[in-house]
Design an enzyme around this catalytic site. Structure first.
Site, PDB file in Angstrom:
ATOM      1  N   SER A  29       5.112  -5.962   0.807  1.00 30.43           N
ATOM      2  CA  SER A  29       4.565  -7.316   0.899  1.00 30.43           C
ATOM      3  C   SER A  29       5.249  -8.216  -0.115  1.00 30.43           C
ATOM      4  O   SER A  29       6.325  -7.870  -0.622  1.00 30.43           O
ATOM      5  CB  SER A  29       3.049  -7.282   0.681  1.00 30.43           C
ATOM      6  OG  SER A  29       2.474  -8.515   1.030  1.00 30.43           O
ATOM      7  N   ASN A  30       4.677  -9.350  -0.407  1.00 28.53           N
ATOM      8  CA  ASN A  30       5.236 -10.271  -1.397  1.00 28.53           C
ATOM      9  C   ASN A  30       4.092 -10.968  -2.135  1.00 28.53           C
ATOM     10  O   ASN A  30       2.930 -10.742  -1.826  1.00 28.53           O
ATOM     11  CB  ASN A  30       6.182 -11.281  -0.720  1.00 28.53           C
ATOM     12  CG  ASN A  30       5.459 -12.087   0.342  1.00 28.53           C
ATOM     13  OD1 ASN A  30       4.537 -12.837   0.058  1.00 28.53           O
ATOM     14  ND2 ASN A  30       5.862 -11.903   1.608  1.00 28.53           N
ATOM     15  N   TYR A  31       4.433 -11.817  -3.094  1.00 25.28           N
ATOM     16  CA  TYR A  31       3.435 -12.398  -3.993  1.00 25.28           C
ATOM     17  C   TYR A  31       2.776 -13.676  -3.469  1.00 25.28           C
ATOM     18  O   TYR A  31       2.071 -14.340  -4.217  1.00 25.28           O
ATOM     19  CB  TYR A  31       4.062 -12.685  -5.354  1.00 25.28           C
ATOM     20  CG  TYR A  31       4.354 -11.449  -6.164  1.00 25.28           C
ATOM     21  CD1 TYR A  31       3.317 -10.666  -6.658  1.00 25.28           C
ATOM     22  CD2 TYR A  31       5.662 -11.069  -6.434  1.00 25.28           C
ATOM     23  CE1 TYR A  31       3.575  -9.534  -7.409  1.00 25.28           C
ATOM     24  CE2 TYR A  31       5.932  -9.939  -7.191  1.00 25.28           C
ATOM     25  CZ  TYR A  31       4.885  -9.167  -7.681  1.00 25.28           C
ATOM     26  OH  TYR A  31       5.148  -8.051  -8.419  1.00 25.28           O
TER      27      TYR A  31
END
Ligand code: C5P
Length: 220
Positions: A29-31
């Site tokens: 995923s990412n932030y």
């Protein structure tokens, strides 16, 4: 005051990150926090639009008057958004959709071994480009381009390649602008060549400025 050009319009906003499964207990995923997309959805609803917010996993309350659809992966986001494309005047892609997903998520939990491991990744579909390419005349497509400094040329290329009407170029500096923070400095690039450099603003104010620009290109 004059009624907003968004009043009565149907709007899709995508927001947040996506999660791409590695196995049943792990993901890539990412932030992305979803704050920018949620601020846009909230402001569009305030201006009288019918807003459908398709969001990845985030910790944010649903803005008043907004129809929220929760998804997990890029494939899930596309599956949820595509049926809404036809009945939509404006699509704003604020989601940080993962560009890649593990080719074959493993059922259960991958066991660790005393060796290195490789995960093969394949490309995800581009939801915003899919909308922009298949749209009817009058439907408006707006995207974000998160780039590190100097990325404005990439942002301009995205405007052209994805056939968008407007791109919000978002400088990622890891502190005041970009993911997870409450502020954002956007540069708006219009298909007509217009460039509007906004100062560092709260994401709520940035959303309002973005929608001001969108209103000026929305067919009445
Ligand atoms: O190409 P890039 O990911 O930088 O483009 C960002 C824009 O495209 C954002 O508006 C994002 O929401 C959208 N996008 C999408 N589907 C993808 C990748 C990006 O809708 N798979």
């Amino acid at each position: 005051p004059e009624a907003s050009a968004l009043c009565g319009k149907t709007v899709i906003v995508t927001a947040g990150p996506t999660r791409e499964k590695i196995d049943d207990v792990r993901f890539l995923s990412n932030y992305s926090s979803g704050k920018m997309g949620f601020a846009i959805a909230a402001e569009a609803a305030r201006r009288g639009a019918k807003v459908r917010l398709v969001t990845g996993p985030v910790n944010l309350p649903t803005p008043p008057g907004v129809e929220r659809i929760d998804v997990e992966s890029a494939a899930g986001m596309l599956a949820a958004a595509r049926p809404l494309f036809d009945d939509c005047d404006l699509f704003i892609g604020a989601a940080a959709v993962a560009d890649y997903r593990p080719e074959a998520p493993v059922a259960g939990k991958i066991k660790k071994k005393d060796a290195e491991m490789e995960i093969r990744l394949v490309r995800n579909p581009d939801i915003l480009a899919g909308f922009a390419n298949g749209r009817k005349p009058g439907q408006v497509a707006v995207g974000f381009a998160l780039e590190t400094a100097g990325g404005i040329d990439y942002a301009r290329r995205k405007l052209v390649d994805k056939r968008l009407d407007l791109v919000a170029f978002n400088i990622y500096d890891g502190r005041t602008s970009g993911f997870e923070v409450d502020t954002n400095a956007l540069t708006l690039l219009g298909r007509d060549g217009n460039v509007t450099e906004l100062p560092l603003l709260s994401k709520e104010k940035a959303a309002a400025k973005l929608l001001d620009a969108v209103e000026s290109i929305l067919p009445r």
